[in-house]
Each structure stands twice: as C-alpha cells, then as structure tokens.
Design a protein around this motif. Structure first.
Motif, PDB file in Angstrom:
ATOM      1  N   SER A  32       1.115   1.890  -4.044  1.00 37.92           N
ATOM      2  CA  SER A  32       0.173   1.915  -3.032  1.00 37.92           C
ATOM      3  C   SER A  32       0.611   1.112  -1.872  1.00 37.92           C
ATOM      4  N   ARG A  84       1.272   3.368   1.159  1.00 35.33           N
ATOM      5  CA  ARG A  84       0.136   3.819   1.863  1.00 35.33           C
ATOM      6  C   ARG A  84      -0.828   2.750   2.564  1.00 35.33           C
ATOM      7  N   TYR A 137      -9.298  -0.396  -0.588  1.00 40.68           N
ATOM      8  CA  TYR A 137      -8.545   0.528  -1.807  1.00 40.68           C
ATOM      9  C   TYR A 137      -7.854  -0.453  -2.955  1.00 40.68           C
ATOM     10  N   THR A 138      -7.459  -1.729  -2.539  1.00 40.35           N
ATOM     11  CA  THR A 138      -6.720  -2.598  -3.363  1.00 40.35           C
ATOM     12  C   THR A 138      -7.556  -3.743  -4.130  1.00 40.35           C
ATOM     13  N   PHE A 161      -6.855   6.526   2.917  1.00 39.80           N
ATOM     14  CA  PHE A 161      -7.078   5.766   1.240  1.00 39.80           C
ATOM     15  C   PHE A 161      -7.911   6.608   0.397  1.00 39.80           C
TER      16      PHE A 161
END
Length: 164
Positions: A52, A55, A115-116, A161
């Motif tokens: 990731s 991204r 997203y993380t 995302f």
C-alpha cells in the motif's frame, strides 16, 4: 461571503487578541501535524514493506499536482483581495484561492490514513473540517474554496483508495 459577513464572523476574535492568537496557532499546529504524520506513515509502510506504500504515496501526490495545476490556471482571488478586508492570517500571495490546498491536503491525507490506520484517518477528517473553518475565519479563503478543497480531497481519496 461579503466583507460584512467576514467582519461579523471575526469580530469576537478581533476583540480578544488571545482568540486571534489561538486561531493562528491552531492553523500552524494543524498544518504541521498533518505534514509530519504523512511522512511518518510513508516511512512506516516502507519499513513494513507494505504494498500500500505506493498507493499512499501516489494518490496524494498526483492529486496534489492536479489541484495545483488547476489553481494556477483558474487563479481565483482571495477574500482579502476581492473584499478589501484585513485577514487574520496574513499572506503575501495573490490569487490561487480555489480550491483550498490546505484543506485539500488534509482531506486526501485523511483518506490515506483511513485506508491504513482508520482511527487516525477519522481524527484527521475532523481536523480537516476544523482547518476549513480556520482558513475562512483567517480570511485567506472563501467558504466555497474550503468546501471544494475538502470535496476534491475526498474524491481523490475515494478514487485512489477505494476505486483503483
């Protein structure tokens, strides 16, 4: 927003210098916090060898570049230029008001965190709304500038995302 609106909104701040200082400090701290957290996130993802990483790096970077190019050519005036007001946040620049790049950046970086590390992303989304209010009260953006910055950041985050 008119000059009368701005003066009415900021009158309590102007009457209490401590509130003006709090606004200026909040603007500085909020901006620095996000610009410190984002590189930490990138280093953490790189260290963990997370896929990731790319991204999280490219989504904000590409969208920031696109927003910057748009702002350059659209070149909307700032409130202190158009309304002849004394802004609380002093800037020497002219134009490039729409959309707010501060609010855009906080919003798209919030999406990277959603997203993380979702809980930090939620905190940063709240911060992006706070930043939008600061930028309008500071007199450096119109409400439409910060709304557009927020929406551009959220749309960029959605595309980068969720949809890709």
């Amino acid at each position: 927003m008119t000059a009368q609106d701005y003066n009415r909104w900021t009158k309590p701040l102007r009457n209490h210098p401590a509130l003006t200082n709090a606004l200026l400090l909040s603007n500085s701290v909020a901006t620095k916090l996000v610009y410190i957290l984002y590189p930490i996130l990138l280093v953490w993802l790189l260290y963990r060898q997370e896929m990731s990483f790319w991204r999280v790096l490219l989504t904000p970077a590409i969208s920031f570049l696109l927003v910057s190019i748009f702002r350059h050519y659209y070149n909307a005036p700032r409130p202190y230029e158009q309304l002849n007001i004394q802004p609380l946040i002093h800037k020497d620049t002219t134009g490039h008001s729409f959309p707010s790049r501060h609010v855009f950046s906080v919003s798209v970086i919030s999406c990277a965190f959603l997203y993380t590390i979702p809980w930090i992303g939620v905190v940063l989304l709240v911060l992006s709304v706070f930043m939008a209010m600061i930028r309008v009260l500071g007199g450096v953006h119109f409400p439409v500038d910060v709304l557009a910055g927020f929406l551009c950041g959220m749309i960029s985050g959605l595309i980068g995302f969720v949809l890709l």
